[in-house]
Design a protein around this motif. Sequence first.
Motif, PDB file in Angstrom:
ATOM      1  N   LYS A  11      -8.877 -20.976  82.647  1.00  0.00           N
ATOM      2  CA  LYS A  11      -7.805 -21.782  83.221  1.00  0.00           C
ATOM      3  C   LYS A  11      -6.531 -20.942  83.380  1.00  0.00           C
ATOM      4  N   HIS A  12      -6.203 -20.178  82.322  1.00  0.00           N
ATOM      5  CA  HIS A  12      -4.980 -19.378  82.389  1.00  0.00           C
ATOM      6  C   HIS A  12      -5.110 -18.198  83.343  1.00  0.00           C
ATOM      7  N   ALA A  13      -6.336 -17.789  83.584  1.00  0.00           N
ATOM      8  CA  ALA A  13      -6.525 -16.696  84.549  1.00  0.00           C
ATOM      9  C   ALA A  13      -6.029 -17.126  85.925  1.00  0.00           C
ATOM     10  N   LEU A  14      -6.175 -18.448  86.225  1.00  0.00           N
ATOM     11  CA  LEU A  14      -5.751 -18.963  87.527  1.00  0.00           C
ATOM     12  C   LEU A  14      -4.241 -18.840  87.717  1.00  0.00           C
ATOM     13  N   THR A  15      -3.491 -18.821  86.605  1.00  0.00           N
ATOM     14  CA  THR A  15      -2.025 -18.676  86.721  1.00  0.00           C
ATOM     15  C   THR A  15      -1.597 -17.308  86.190  1.00  0.00           C
ATOM     16  N   TYR A  16      -2.496 -16.348  86.336  1.00  0.00           N
ATOM     17  CA  TYR A  16      -2.206 -14.955  85.965  1.00  0.00           C
ATOM     18  C   TYR A  16      -1.720 -14.802  84.516  1.00  0.00           C
ATOM     19  N   HIS A  17      -2.215 -15.657  83.649  1.00  0.00           N
ATOM     20  CA  HIS A  17      -1.900 -15.571  82.205  1.00  0.00           C
ATOM     21  C   HIS A  17      -0.404 -15.588  81.914  1.00  0.00           C
ATOM     22  N   GLU A  18       0.338 -16.279  82.763  1.00  0.00           N
ATOM     23  CA  GLU A  18       1.785 -16.295  82.557  1.00  0.00           C
ATOM     24  C   GLU A  18       2.266 -17.524  81.795  1.00  0.00           C
ATOM     25  N   ASN A  19       1.363 -18.455  81.521  1.00  0.00           N
ATOM     26  CA  ASN A  19       1.802 -19.701  80.894  1.00  0.00           C
ATOM     27  C   ASN A  19       1.292 -19.894  79.470  1.00  0.00           C
ATOM     28  N   TRP A  20       0.916 -18.813  78.820  1.00  0.00           N
ATOM     29  CA  TRP A  20       0.487 -18.946  77.425  1.00  0.00           C
ATOM     30  C   TRP A  20       1.689 -19.326  76.560  1.00  0.00           C
ATOM     31  N   GLN A  21       1.427 -20.261  75.651  1.00  0.00           N
ATOM     32  CA  GLN A  21       2.477 -20.641  74.703  1.00  0.00           C
ATOM     33  C   GLN A  21       2.692 -19.518  73.689  1.00  0.00           C
ATOM     34  N   ARG A  22       3.897 -19.402  73.149  1.00  0.00           N
ATOM     35  CA  ARG A  22       4.107 -18.473  72.045  1.00  0.00           C
ATOM     36  C   ARG A  22       3.283 -18.934  70.837  1.00  0.00           C
ATOM     37  N   ALA A  23       2.756 -17.984  70.099  1.00  0.00           N
ATOM     38  CA  ALA A  23       1.863 -18.337  68.993  1.00  0.00           C
ATOM     39  C   ALA A  23       2.616 -19.026  67.861  1.00  0.00           C
ATOM     40  N   TRP A  24       3.897 -18.682  67.690  1.00  0.00           N
ATOM     41  CA  TRP A  24       4.705 -19.417  66.696  1.00  0.00           C
ATOM     42  C   TRP A  24       6.168 -19.408  67.121  1.00  0.00           C
ATOM     43  N   ARG A  25       6.904 -20.375  66.562  1.00  0.00           N
ATOM     44  CA  ARG A  25       8.328 -20.510  66.899  1.00  0.00           C
ATOM     45  C   ARG A  25       9.140 -19.447  66.152  1.00  0.00           C
ATOM     46  N   ASN A  26      10.408 -19.350  66.529  1.00  0.00           N
ATOM     47  CA  ASN A  26      11.314 -18.464  65.808  1.00  0.00           C
ATOM     48  C   ASN A  26      12.527 -19.296  65.384  1.00  0.00           C
ATOM     49  N   PRO A  27      12.351 -20.156  64.377  1.00  0.00           N
ATOM     50  CA  PRO A  27      13.361 -21.161  64.062  1.00  0.00           C
ATOM     51  C   PRO A  27      14.565 -20.589  63.300  1.00  0.00           C
ATOM     52  N   THR A  28      15.676 -21.330  63.327  1.00  0.00           N
ATOM     53  CA  THR A  28      16.796 -20.966  62.463  1.00  0.00           C
ATOM     54  C   THR A  28      16.559 -21.606  61.101  1.00  0.00           C
ATOM     55  N   PRO A  29      16.949 -20.912  60.032  1.00  0.00           N
ATOM     56  CA  PRO A  29      16.656 -21.422  58.687  1.00  0.00           C
ATOM     57  C   PRO A  29      17.340 -22.769  58.438  1.00  0.00           C
ATOM     58  N   LYS A  30      16.595 -23.669  57.805  1.00  0.00           N
ATOM     59  CA  LYS A  30      17.205 -24.909  57.332  1.00  0.00           C
ATOM     60  C   LYS A  30      17.936 -24.607  56.025  1.00  0.00           C
ATOM     61  N   LYS A  31      18.770 -25.579  55.589  1.00  0.00           N
ATOM     62  CA  LYS A  31      19.510 -25.394  54.328  1.00  0.00           C
ATOM     63  C   LYS A  31      18.568 -25.456  53.130  1.00  0.00           C
ATOM     64  N   LYS A  32      17.556 -26.326  53.251  1.00  0.00           N
ATOM     65  CA  LYS A  32      16.711 -26.560  52.082  1.00  0.00           C
ATOM     66  C   LYS A  32      15.252 -26.780  52.495  1.00  0.00           C
ATOM     67  N   TYR A  33      14.365 -26.193  51.710  1.00  0.00           N
ATOM     68  CA  TYR A  33      12.936 -26.419  51.895  1.00  0.00           C
ATOM     69  C   TYR A  33      12.332 -26.892  50.573  1.00  0.00           C
ATOM     70  N   ASP A  34      11.170 -27.533  50.656  1.00  0.00           N
ATOM     71  CA  ASP A  34      10.478 -27.886  49.414  1.00  0.00           C
ATOM     72  C   ASP A  34       9.973 -26.623  48.725  1.00  0.00           C
ATOM     73  N   ILE A  35       9.408 -25.737  49.530  1.00  0.00           N
ATOM     74  CA  ILE A  35       8.852 -24.503  48.974  1.00  0.00           C
ATOM     75  C   ILE A  35       9.241 -23.329  49.874  1.00  0.00           C
ATOM     76  N   VAL A  36       9.739 -22.270  49.274  1.00  0.00           N
ATOM     77  CA  VAL A  36       9.989 -21.040  50.022  1.00  0.00           C
ATOM     78  C   VAL A  36       8.991 -19.986  49.566  1.00  0.00           C
ATOM     79  N   ILE A  37       8.355 -19.343  50.534  1.00  0.00           N
ATOM     80  CA  ILE A  37       7.436 -18.248  50.226  1.00  0.00           C
ATOM     81  C   ILE A  37       8.099 -16.948  50.661  1.00  0.00           C
ATOM     82  N   VAL A  38       8.238 -16.021  49.740  1.00  0.00           N
ATOM     83  CA  VAL A  38       8.866 -14.748  50.059  1.00  0.00           C
ATOM     84  C   VAL A  38       7.770 -13.752  50.391  1.00  0.00           C
ATOM     85  N   GLY A  39       7.793 -13.251  51.611  1.00  0.00           N
ATOM     86  CA  GLY A  39       6.779 -12.286  52.024  1.00  0.00           C
ATOM     87  C   GLY A  39       5.878 -12.852  53.104  1.00  0.00           C
TER      88      GLY A  39
END
Lengths: 416, 99
Positions: A11-39
């Motif tokens: 399907k994506h070949a039909l649009t020259y592979h230009e519409n693939w979604q990014r594999a993950w977001r690049n979010p801004t840090p929230k103030k607080k999380y339940d769990i932070v993993i370092v690394g």
Amino acid sequence: MQHYSGFGLVKHALTYHENWQRAWRNPTPKKKYDIVIVGGGGHGLATAYYLAKEHGITNVAVVEKGWLGGGNTARNTTIVRSNYLWDEAAWLYEHAMKLWEGLSQDLNYNVMYSQRGVMNLGHTLQDMRDIHRRVNANRLNGIDGEVLDVKQIQEIVPIMDLSKNTRYPVMGASWQPRGGVARHDAVAWGFARGADALGVDMLQQTEVTGIRKNGNKVVGVETNRGFIAADTVGVVTAGNSGVLAKMAGFQLPIESHPLQALVSEPMKPILDTVVMSNKVHGYVSQSDKGDLVIGAGIDGYNGYGQRGSYATIEHTLQAIVEMFPIFSRVRMNRQWGGIVDTCPDACPIISATPVGGLFFNCGWGTGGFKATPGSGNVFAATLAAGKAHPLAAPFSIDRFISGKLIDEHGAAGVAH
Amino acid sequence: MLHIYCPHCAETREEEEFRPKGEAHIARPVEPEATSDEDWGNYLFFRKNPRGLHHELWYHAAGCRKFFNVTRDTVSYQIHETYKVGQKPSVTADKGAAK
């Protein structure tokens, strides 16, 4: 999350592979999380993935000072096996092995886990006694293993020098057919994509500069992008674990060493399994791209420099050429070093710490890659429950006080 | 390849002649019977493992076969000094690397 499939590719070949979604977001840090993993290496990303998937905890951040999977995850020799001698270690690595076997389907991401078998050679009578003992122990734990004689080895690896002319003639081997290799980057990317889809924030280029405590309880981490609050912090920072422990105010029984590896120029398929030798000390496999992936032992001195000494490379290649004279004129393309955190008993630490709410998953030494899914799985359970998962319990930091070590030195064929 | 000055041989030799033996200046508990499990654990297993200056024990295995201490940076791998066992380092993390 965009589902990957063969149909999607067309399907994506039909649009020259230009519409693939990014594999993950690049979010801004929230103030607080339940769990932070370092690394944000394989183990950290796997932890985040299983926290979200199996424990329903999605308010999680993975804090990474560089980019995802840019440390040892991208620097190892990608060997996966579970033929460890002692019960505790065997169960942990076998847990990982079982997850490996369904990982590509689970993540909808091809981690290219290829069960091409792992062979550990024996060159002396004592090697062979150890191999028999280890294979028997493995089979009692339900882990596949066989002892091969020289003729059987020659059938599997015709190009190996199994004559009596070598300095240390091969006498036999242990063989784990379910072992093999995986695509190291894909493992990190697959877990990152999976965790991101479940709502986990990947905070790249966010370096932890301090661990904030209230009394003896962790309340969050200081980073170069500001303070991030969390009641539970899991540290999965491989070579830099000692540095993080120092920030939190305690010591670990860990020493950091450079571990070097090399890849050759790409060649046509010649080696379709993984061959490791503890005695002459080298291991080699061939990647799908065609290059030989070669490694051996750590440099003996402590180091954080992501490089080692030339002498170590020379010893490694001597061992490889002893086993495979046919490789003597292969040119090496690249060589690099990663920093591994080695424990006195060559087993990891998956443990609570003297600081409340702060957990460490470290000390995997030279062989952490093979454990990536299992390590993340049991560490996620440990973080979610606030106490050790049954498989992780024997790997508490307390064992270095009680003396109940899990001595895997050499028992597992040493070479990783 | 490190070049290491052996204070016993009074010569600089290549790294391959030597074996690193880990952190230096670790004192064995004076009264083993009275030492707690925790102190034994610390003595046997817990190491400083610093990122930066490190005082460590080396063994001149293929030379004089004597032990000596080295002050080395674990990031740049630069060796600041070597000195005999029993002596104190002149370069320490508090004082900084003396020129």
